[in-house]
Design a protein around this motif. Structure first.
Motif, mmCIF file in Angstrom:
data_model
loop_
_atom_site.group_PDB
_atom_site.id
_atom_site.type_symbol
_atom_site.label_atom_id
_atom_site.label_comp_id
_atom_site.label_asym_id
_atom_site.label_seq_id
_atom_site.Cartn_x
_atom_site.Cartn_y
_atom_site.Cartn_z
ATOM 1 N N ARG A 275 5.970 70.253 10.114
ATOM 2 C CA ARG A 275 4.615 70.637 10.535
ATOM 3 C C ARG A 275 3.757 71.026 9.342
ATOM 4 O O ARG A 275 2.582 70.685 9.281
ATOM 5 C CB ARG A 275 4.668 71.791 11.534
ATOM 6 C CG ARG A 275 4.502 71.312 12.942
ATOM 7 C CD ARG A 275 4.250 72.462 13.876
ATOM 8 N NE ARG A 275 5.456 72.609 14.653
ATOM 9 C CZ ARG A 275 5.808 73.640 15.333
ATOM 10 N NH1 ARG A 275 5.064 74.717 15.341
ATOM 11 N NH2 ARG A 275 6.918 73.664 16.017
ATOM 12 N N TYR B 81 3.721 66.717 17.322
ATOM 13 C CA TYR B 81 3.557 67.801 16.358
ATOM 14 C C TYR B 81 4.340 69.048 16.747
ATOM 15 O O TYR B 81 4.995 69.671 15.914
ATOM 16 C CB TYR B 81 2.065 68.115 16.237
ATOM 17 C CG TYR B 81 1.713 69.262 15.332
ATOM 18 C CD1 TYR B 81 1.587 69.060 13.959
ATOM 19 C CD2 TYR B 81 1.471 70.535 15.837
ATOM 20 C CE1 TYR B 81 1.243 70.104 13.125
ATOM 21 C CE2 TYR B 81 1.123 71.580 15.007
ATOM 22 C CZ TYR B 81 1.017 71.362 13.656
ATOM 23 O OH TYR B 81 0.668 72.394 12.829
ATOM 24 N N TYR B 82 4.295 69.417 18.002
ATOM 25 C CA TYR B 82 4.892 70.677 18.446
ATOM 26 C C TYR B 82 6.408 70.638 18.547
ATOM 27 O O TYR B 82 7.034 71.683 18.726
ATOM 28 C CB TYR B 82 4.274 71.111 19.777
ATOM 29 C CG TYR B 82 2.791 71.316 19.624
ATOM 30 C CD1 TYR B 82 2.296 72.447 19.004
ATOM 31 C CD2 TYR B 82 1.896 70.348 20.057
ATOM 32 C CE1 TYR B 82 0.929 72.630 18.820
ATOM 33 C CE2 TYR B 82 0.533 70.514 19.881
ATOM 34 C CZ TYR B 82 0.060 71.659 19.264
ATOM 35 O OH TYR B 82 -1.284 71.815 19.075
ATOM 36 N N LEU C 51 -5.199 72.523 16.601
ATOM 37 C CA LEU C 51 -3.779 72.430 16.958
ATOM 38 C C LEU C 51 -3.209 73.790 17.324
ATOM 39 O O LEU C 51 -2.382 73.893 18.233
ATOM 40 C CB LEU C 51 -2.974 71.802 15.820
ATOM 41 C CG LEU C 51 -3.301 70.336 15.521
ATOM 42 C CD1 LEU C 51 -2.436 69.826 14.379
ATOM 43 C CD2 LEU C 51 -3.152 69.471 16.753
ATOM 44 N N VAL D 217 2.483 67.901 7.726
ATOM 45 C CA VAL D 217 1.396 67.322 8.512
ATOM 46 C C VAL D 217 0.120 68.130 8.305
ATOM 47 O O VAL D 217 -0.957 67.573 8.111
ATOM 48 C CB VAL D 217 1.771 67.252 10.012
ATOM 49 C CG1 VAL D 217 0.565 66.926 10.872
ATOM 50 C CG2 VAL D 217 2.887 66.238 10.234
ATOM 51 N N ASP D 218 0.243 69.450 8.307
ATOM 52 C CA ASP D 218 -0.926 70.321 8.145
ATOM 53 C C ASP D 218 -1.669 70.062 6.829
ATOM 54 O O ASP D 218 -2.881 70.241 6.758
ATOM 55 C CB ASP D 218 -0.515 71.799 8.207
ATOM 56 C CG ASP D 218 -0.171 72.255 9.613
ATOM 57 O OD1 ASP D 218 -0.487 71.529 10.586
ATOM 58 O OD2 ASP D 218 0.433 73.346 9.739
ATOM 59 N N LEU E 291 2.708 60.905 11.056
ATOM 60 C CA LEU E 291 3.137 61.195 12.419
ATOM 61 C C LEU E 291 2.485 60.154 13.322
ATOM 62 O O LEU E 291 1.270 60.122 13.446
ATOM 63 C CB LEU E 291 2.696 62.605 12.833
ATOM 64 C CG LEU E 291 3.107 63.089 14.216
ATOM 65 C CD1 LEU E 291 4.631 63.183 14.332
ATOM 66 C CD2 LEU E 291 2.486 64.454 14.504
#
Length: 150
Positions: free
Chosen positions: A66, A58-59, A81, A69-70, A116
């Motif tokens: 991102r 993720y990072y 997160l 994904v959020d 992911l």
């Protein structure tokens, strides 16, 4: 934690999935997010909640990725997160995190959604080692030492 540190703990780490097919016993299981969280969580509990890690990219995603994904996550998961990534301690190579309930929920949810993919590593610190490679269509390919099965 980075991949080298995880290898030092005795995890099965694969550069390519084909390496796993060549060097380890393997099986494929199809599980939705809840079933995967239950099964992985059960094994994690049996091992005293130690020696189990997840890679989580993720990072290192772009801001745009991102945000996508959020959208899959709830407020509590997004806050989690933000907390584990606060202060910039997640360098590009530091993608390995100790498993906990929230991270397990997040990675199995994102694996099931195909958003992911993460891999779960049972290092063998408190039981047999195995690596659960999250894959498309709710598939987990599970690698273990040749003479042992999960």
């Amino acid at each position: 934690m980075n991949l080298m540190e995880l290898k030092e703990l005795g995890a099965i780490c694969l550069e390519r999935i084909t390496d796993g097919f060549d060097k380890y016993s393997y099986e494929s299981r199809y599980m939705g997010s809840l079933e995967a969280a239950d099964e992985i969580g059960r094994l994690w509990e049996e091992r005293g909640k130690t020696g189990v890690y997840a890679d989580f990219y993720y990072y290192v995603l772009s801001d745009e990725s991102r945000e996508k994904v959020d959208e899959i996550l709830n407020d509590r998961e997004r806050e989690y997160l933000r907390q584990i990534g606060a202060g910039g301690q997640t360098e590009k190579d530091d993608i390995i995190f100790p498993l906990d309930e929230t991270l397990l929920s997040i990675v199995t949810k994102l694996n099931a959604a195909g958003m992911l993919f993460s891999t779960i590593y049972f290092t063998g610190a408190a039981g047999e080692r195995s690596t659960w490679w999250g894959n498309y269509k709710e598939e987990y390919i599970i690698f273990s030492d040749k003479e042992k099965r999960v």
